[in-house]
Design a protein around this motif. Structure first.
Motif, PDB file in Angstrom:
ATOM      1  N   THR A   8      52.368  44.611  76.535  1.00  0.00           N
ATOM      2  CA  THR A   8      52.440  43.190  76.183  1.00  0.00           C
ATOM      3  C   THR A   8      53.722  42.566  76.719  1.00  0.00           C
ATOM      4  N   THR A   9      54.826  43.288  76.592  1.00  0.00           N
ATOM      5  CA  THR A   9      56.111  42.780  77.093  1.00  0.00           C
ATOM      6  C   THR A   9      56.095  42.630  78.608  1.00  0.00           C
ATOM      7  N   ALA A  12      54.113  39.614  79.652  1.00  0.00           N
ATOM      8  CA  ALA A  12      54.829  38.371  79.366  1.00  0.00           C
ATOM      9  C   ALA A  12      55.930  38.123  80.389  1.00  0.00           C
ATOM     10  N   LEU A  84      52.821  36.014  73.579  1.00  0.00           N
ATOM     11  CA  LEU A  84      53.288  37.265  72.980  1.00  0.00           C
ATOM     12  C   LEU A  84      52.527  37.563  71.691  1.00  0.00           C
ATOM     13  N   ILE A  95      58.274  42.952  68.777  1.00  0.00           N
ATOM     14  CA  ILE A  95      58.121  41.584  69.265  1.00  0.00           C
ATOM     15  C   ILE A  95      59.489  40.908  69.396  1.00  0.00           C
TER      16      ILE A  95
END
Length: 271
Positions: A8-9, A12, A84, A95
């Motif tokens: 996910t990071t 992004a 995010l 997160i």
């Protein structure tokens, strides 16, 4: 980070890069906004859980993120944060780590656009060495009886007008970051992030005597061949270093003699 959070990071960061390129030297605005978001996330475990709950729809989590930060940061930052929230996370604290990384990316992108990225990297290392050699200063900057603002002011009096604006932003952030074990550890990570943006590894070389230009060039070449990518040498002199030289890359400490043998073996293997 574990797999879900890292994926996910990474996604992004890839989405955010064109925004940073467009913003140019003004990208540091996003950095300041995102660092403020990190502070909110650090202070609220409930909010972090709401934004990373795997049982909730991604759109619901994005709505929560937008409702909390909409109107408080730029539209671009809100869009990034909502993305995010839609992602999958291995742990709720991840997160906040991701937003911290994105904020750092923004400040370094600003320095890059201003042609000051190498200078920022060098200045961060200089502060690291300053702290290493000054115990009283380290204690003063880590003194929890002082507010973060007071400690930032203290550091600013030492580096005022001597560093790039982006360096000053990152130094202040390192002081205010609750998740770094020490100020020095936080600065080392920022220094490594600057080098990574320049697509280089950072090798901290501690030598008993100053290295000559020829020695630096030779060592840089050995490290580049050993690690397969360009290496930025940050050299510090400490006369009491055993063996004459100590090299650290990330968490790895290598002996110069060992590294030379490794390089020689690899050259023999490839003929």
């Amino acid at each position: 980070m574990r797999a879900n959070s890292q994926a996910t990071t990474d996604a992004a960061r890839e989405r955010f890069e064109p925004v940073l390129r467009t913003a140019g030297a003004g990208a540091d605005q996003y950095g300041s906004e995102l660092f403020a978001v990190v502070d909110v996330l650090d202070a609220s475990a409930g909010l972090r859980r709401a934004l990373t709950d795997p049982s909730r729809e991604g759109s619901d989590k994005a709505t929560v993120m937008t409702s909390v930060f909409g109107g408080k940061v730029s539209e671009q930052a809100v869009d990034l944060l909502a993305g995010l929230a839609r992602g999958r996370w291995s742990a709720d604290v991840d997160i906040a780590d991701a937003v911290e990384t994105l904020g750092t990316d923004a400040v370094l992108a600003s320095a890059e656009a201003a042609g000051a990225l190498l200078e920022v990297e060098t200045q961060l290392f200089s502060v690291i060495r300053l702290l290493a050699g000054n115990r009283d200063l380290r204690l003063a900057l880590s003194d929890k009886s002082r507010t973060v603002a007071e400690r930032i002011q203290l550091l600013e009096t030492l580096v005022q007008d001597k560093v790039e604006p982006q360096t000053a932003t990152l130094l202040s952030r390192a002081l205010g970051n609750r998740r770094s074990t020490t100020l020095t550890a936080g600065l080392v990570r920022l220094n490594e992030a600057a080098a990574a943006r320049r697509q280089q590894l950072v090798a901290t070389v501690t030598a008993a005597v100053p290295l000559t230009a020829a020695q630096r060039e030779k060592l840089s070449g050995i490290l580049q061949r050993a690690y397969g990518r360009a290496v930025q040498l940050n050299v510090a002199v400490e006369p009491n270093v055993v063996g004459g030289v100590r090299i650290q890359i990330g968490d790895e400490v290598v002996d110069a003699t060992t590294l030379t043998r490794l390089d020689e073996a690899r050259r023999r293997l490839v003929g």
